[in-house]
Design an enzyme around this catalytic site. Structure first.
Site, PDB file in Angstrom:
ATOM      1  N   ASN A 212       0.854  -1.188   0.000  1.00  0.00           N
ATOM      2  CA  ASN A 212       0.000   0.000   0.000  1.00  0.00           C
ATOM      3  C   ASN A 212       0.891   1.239   0.000  1.00  0.00           C
ATOM      4  O   ASN A 212       2.094   1.134   0.233  1.00  0.00           O
ATOM      5  CB  ASN A 212      -0.954  -0.033   1.212  1.00  0.00           C
ATOM      6  CG  ASN A 212      -0.174  -0.049   2.510  1.00  0.00           C
ATOM      7  OD1 ASN A 212       0.508   0.905   2.847  1.00  0.00           O
ATOM      8  ND2 ASN A 212      -0.253  -1.162   3.240  1.00  0.00           N
ATOM      9  N   ASP A 281      -3.679  -6.456   5.437  1.00  0.00           N
ATOM     10  CA  ASP A 281      -4.602  -7.375   6.116  1.00  0.00           C
ATOM     11  C   ASP A 281      -4.562  -8.761   5.497  1.00  0.00           C
ATOM     12  O   ASP A 281      -4.970  -9.737   6.109  1.00  0.00           O
ATOM     13  CB  ASP A 281      -6.036  -6.826   6.029  1.00  0.00           C
ATOM     14  CG  ASP A 281      -6.194  -5.560   6.874  1.00  0.00           C
ATOM     15  OD1 ASP A 281      -5.583  -5.512   7.958  1.00  0.00           O
ATOM     16  OD2 ASP A 281      -6.904  -4.631   6.440  1.00  0.00           O
ATOM     17  N   LYS A 291       9.853 -16.949 -10.148  1.00  0.00           N
ATOM     18  CA  LYS A 291       9.074 -15.873 -10.770  1.00  0.00           C
ATOM     19  C   LYS A 291       7.935 -16.489 -11.583  1.00  0.00           C
ATOM     20  O   LYS A 291       8.162 -17.417 -12.382  1.00  0.00           O
ATOM     21  CB  LYS A 291       9.990 -15.050 -11.670  1.00  0.00           C
ATOM     22  CG  LYS A 291       9.272 -13.892 -12.288  1.00  0.00           C
ATOM     23  CD  LYS A 291      10.181 -13.055 -13.153  1.00  0.00           C
ATOM     24  CE  LYS A 291       9.329 -12.111 -13.972  1.00  0.00           C
ATOM     25  NZ  LYS A 291       9.763 -11.955 -15.321  1.00  0.00           N
ATOM     26  N   PRO A 308      -1.295 -11.825  10.511  1.00  0.00           N
ATOM     27  CA  PRO A 308      -1.510 -11.645  11.958  1.00  0.00           C
ATOM     28  C   PRO A 308      -1.878 -10.195  12.260  1.00  0.00           C
ATOM     29  O   PRO A 308      -1.367  -9.277  11.609  1.00  0.00           O
ATOM     30  CB  PRO A 308      -0.154 -11.993  12.577  1.00  0.00           C
ATOM     31  CG  PRO A 308       0.825 -12.043  11.474  1.00  0.00           C
ATOM     32  CD  PRO A 308       0.097 -12.189  10.181  1.00  0.00           C
ATOM     33  N   ASP A 309      -2.791  -9.986  13.224  1.00  0.00           N
ATOM     34  CA  ASP A 309      -3.144  -8.629  13.624  1.00  0.00           C
ATOM     35  C   ASP A 309      -2.184  -8.208  14.740  1.00  0.00           C
ATOM     36  O   ASP A 309      -2.282  -8.690  15.868  1.00  0.00           O
ATOM     37  CB  ASP A 309      -4.598  -8.577  14.095  1.00  0.00           C
ATOM     38  CG  ASP A 309      -5.063  -7.141  14.218  1.00  0.00           C
ATOM     39  OD1 ASP A 309      -4.306  -6.308  14.762  1.00  0.00           O
ATOM     40  OD2 ASP A 309      -6.177  -6.842  13.744  1.00  0.00           O
ATOM     41  N   LYS A 340     -13.690   0.015  16.299  1.00  0.00           N
ATOM     42  CA  LYS A 340     -12.376  -0.625  16.095  1.00  0.00           C
ATOM     43  C   LYS A 340     -11.565  -0.616  17.386  1.00  0.00           C
ATOM     44  O   LYS A 340     -10.894  -1.581  17.726  1.00  0.00           O
ATOM     45  CB  LYS A 340     -11.640   0.146  14.993  1.00  0.00           C
ATOM     46  CG  LYS A 340     -10.644  -0.659  14.237  1.00  0.00           C
ATOM     47  CD  LYS A 340     -10.305  -0.012  12.912  1.00  0.00           C
ATOM     48  CE  LYS A 340     -11.343  -0.332  11.844  1.00  0.00           C
ATOM     49  NZ  LYS A 340     -11.126   0.395  10.605  1.00  0.00           N
ATOM     50  N   LYS A 344     -10.348  -4.114  19.068  1.00  0.00           N
ATOM     51  CA  LYS A 344      -8.928  -4.493  19.108  1.00  0.00           C
ATOM     52  C   LYS A 344      -8.285  -4.256  20.462  1.00  0.00           C
ATOM     53  O   LYS A 344      -7.084  -4.492  20.630  1.00  0.00           O
ATOM     54  CB  LYS A 344      -8.169  -3.696  18.045  1.00  0.00           C
ATOM     55  CG  LYS A 344      -8.562  -4.061  16.622  1.00  0.00           C
ATOM     56  CD  LYS A 344      -7.389  -3.804  15.710  1.00  0.00           C
ATOM     57  CE  LYS A 344      -7.720  -4.064  14.266  1.00  0.00           C
ATOM     58  NZ  LYS A 344      -6.509  -4.083  13.443  1.00  0.00           N
TER      59      LYS A 344
HETATM   60  N1  CTP Z   1      -3.105  -3.238  12.369  1.00  0.00           N
HETATM   61  C1  CTP Z   1      -2.246  -4.190  12.849  1.00  0.00           C
HETATM   62  N2  CTP Z   1      -2.134  -5.406  12.243  1.00  0.00           N
HETATM   63  C2  CTP Z   1      -2.872  -5.704  11.153  1.00  0.00           C
HETATM   64  C3  CTP Z   1      -3.749  -4.735  10.632  1.00  0.00           C
HETATM   65  C4  CTP Z   1      -3.849  -3.516  11.266  1.00  0.00           C
HETATM   66  O1  CTP Z   1      -1.573  -3.920  13.851  1.00  0.00           O
HETATM   67  N3  CTP Z   1      -2.724  -6.882  10.572  1.00  0.00           N
HETATM   68  C5  CTP Z   1      -3.225  -1.963  13.070  1.00  0.00           C
HETATM   69  C6  CTP Z   1      -2.784  -0.763  12.276  1.00  0.00           C
HETATM   70  O2  CTP Z   1      -1.425  -0.450  12.555  1.00  0.00           O
HETATM   71  C7  CTP Z   1      -3.709   0.315  12.779  1.00  0.00           C
HETATM   72  C8  CTP Z   1      -4.979  -0.432  13.077  1.00  0.00           C
HETATM   73  O3  CTP Z   1      -4.600  -1.766  13.328  1.00  0.00           O
HETATM   74  O4  CTP Z   1      -3.272   0.900  13.999  1.00  0.00           O
HETATM   75  C9  CTP Z   1      -5.919  -0.386  11.925  1.00  0.00           C
HETATM   76  O5  CTP Z   1      -6.919  -1.317  12.134  1.00  0.00           O
HETATM   77  P1  CTP Z   1      -7.683  -2.027  10.942  1.00  0.00           P
HETATM   78  O6  CTP Z   1      -8.750  -2.861  11.541  1.00  0.00           O
HETATM   79  O7  CTP Z   1      -6.753  -2.672  10.003  1.00  0.00           O
HETATM   80  O8  CTP Z   1      -8.278  -0.789  10.310  1.00  0.00           O
HETATM   81  P2  CTP Z   1      -8.482  -0.503   8.835  1.00  0.00           P
HETATM   82  O9  CTP Z   1      -7.179  -0.529   8.122  1.00  0.00           O
HETATM   83  O10 CTP Z   1      -9.256   0.744   8.794  1.00  0.00           O
HETATM   84  O11 CTP Z   1      -9.249  -1.828   8.363  1.00  0.00           O
HETATM   85  P3  CTP Z   1     -10.778  -2.314   8.180  1.00  0.00           P
HETATM   86  O12 CTP Z   1     -11.656  -1.125   8.327  1.00  0.00           O
HETATM   87  O13 CTP Z   1     -10.711  -2.879   6.826  1.00  0.00           O
HETATM   88  O14 CTP Z   1     -10.982  -3.357   9.226  1.00  0.00           O
END
Ligand code: CTP
Length: 406
Positions: A212, A281, A291, A308-309, A340, A344
């Protein structure tokens, strides 16, 4: 550690007239090798022991000796503006006496009265001079005013005597400089802060990846500001083209899995976690080792699986740090961010209205709303990412303080 603490730091080394002046050459050379920006100020007597050309060659900067040398600025004040830290090595009884009593009769003694940064004194002299009531009283007075005194070592002295008064080795002097740089105080002093920044890259094959446009600027601004506020800061960064912030330890990673692993290495060891990275994500379920060729195909399907989150796994740490996350939203900004935050396990979320001009990925500015765990909402105007970092750390600092007072 030495490199990250000293890199880019501006250090004034004052050299006074003792035989140990030759050891200042090694100190200066070590600081320059660690990428510090060093200016040497010598007294008239120091020049009897070492030539100013030596220090000019080592530092790449002109060496200052003369209070009256013509220049565009006021030299002693310019030195004070320049310095992050000052060390006088070796410090003779004379400079110690002048500094303790506010005597300003040459460039170094005059500059000493203008410094507001930490000042380190490394005395070196004959042991009887060092033990004299006058020198001891002067050192005590300076220590009381906040100067840091490096204890002279015992050993063979140039006068042929054995006793206390030797200038310690470069390693000891460098450690004193690093310590002074680390403990400059500030509202986050003594706290450990872990920040994630930048994008992640999820490989499809050895030459392609999914990513991204995150520039990393927001996370780098948070890390730099936390360091300025006195915290000990680690930045786990995806691939970006930014200079590492001064004094910050940077751990470079590429994929979300690597970022997760690098962050987990600090489990239980941090007071504040700021997840500013745009972590992918999804990642391709299988990254091809070779390749991938078009092979005449018109379509290709890549099966994606979740990464992983990172932030959610930090929320499971024991003890758990104060957690700050970011949310990029295009509609119902605050409501979605608050949801969110709860989901989280964050304490504070920085909701980014990426639909607005000047906000979000890549740019220099951001337009955010802060939402915290007790439901407080602060709508901030369009501001620089550095200003957003400052506002975020103000609020995070309050959350840490209120947690400590519970
Ligand atoms: N984050 C993370 N690990 C991931 C994805 C996100 O630590 N695999 C953290 C990012 O650093 C940020 C926050 O979670 O602080 C963003 O949450 P996320 O749920 O990914 O928000 P969006 O990107 O807005 O995603 P969506 O609305 O699609 O759930």
């Amino acid at each position: 550690m030495a490199e990250s603490t000293l890199r880019g730091r501006r250090i004034v080394v004052g050299v006074t007239g003792g035989i140990a002046a030759y050891k200042a050459c090694d100190l200066v050379s070590t600081l320059v090798k660690a990428e510090a920006d060093v200016q040497v100020v010598m007294t008239e007597n120091a020049r009897r022991f070492v030539g100013e050309i030596t220090f000019a060659a080592l530092t790449g900067n002109p060496v200052s000796c003369d209070l009256w040398a013509p220049r565009a600025d006021v030299h002693h004040v310019a030195l004070a503006d320049f310095a992050d830290v000052v060390i006088i090595a070796p410090a003779t009884a004379n400079i110690i006496g002048k500094y303790a009593n506010g005597i300003a009769d040459d460039l170094l003694s005059t500059a000493l009265l203008t410094f507001t940064c930490p000042v380190i004194i490394a005395p070196a002299m004959n042991s009887r001079m060092l033990a004299s009531a006058a020198v001891q009283a002067n050192l005590e007075a300076l220590a009381e005013r906040g100067a840091r005194i490096v204890e002279p070592e015992e050993g063979w002295l140039a006068c042929g005597e054995v006793g206390a008064g030797r200038l310690p080795d470069t390693g000891v002097l460098v450690a004193a400089i690093e310590e002074a740089l680390r403990s400059r105080g500030g509202p986050l002093s003594g706290l450990r802060v872990l920040v994630t920044a930048g994008p992640t890259r999820e490989p499809i094959d050895p030459v392609r990846f999914i990513s991204n446009p995150s520039s990393g600027r927001m996370g780098y601004a948070v890390a730099a500001e936390a360091e300025r506020r006195g915290a000990s800061v680690t930045l786990v960064s995806g691939p970006v083209s930014l200079e590492p912030p001064l004094g910050v330890e940077v751990v470079a990673v590429t994929s979300a899995a690597e970022m997760h692993e690098a962050v987990e290495a600090y489990a239980g060891e941090v007071d504040l976690f700021v997840g500013a990275a745009a972590v992918a994500d999804w990642r391709p379920a299988e990254a091809s080792g070779e390749k991938l060729s078009k092979d005449g195909r018109d379509e290709m399907t890549v099966r994606m699986v979740r990464t992983p989150d990172v932030i959610a796994s930090v929320a499971r740490w024991e003890p758990r740090p104060v957690i700050v996350g970011f949310a990029a939203e295009t509609r119902d900004v605050v409501a979605n961010a608050a949801e969110k935050l709860r989901r989280k396990g964050m304490d504070l979320i920085v909701a980014n209205d990426v639909g607005q001009p000047g906000a979000g990925f890549g740019g220099e500015t951001n337009k955010v709303t802060l939402v915290d765990v007790i439901g407080r909402e602060t709508d901030l105007p369009l501001m620089s990412k550095a200003a957003v970092a400052a506002a975020l750390l103000d609020r995070a600092g309050e959350l840490i303080a209120s947690r400590e007072s519970q």
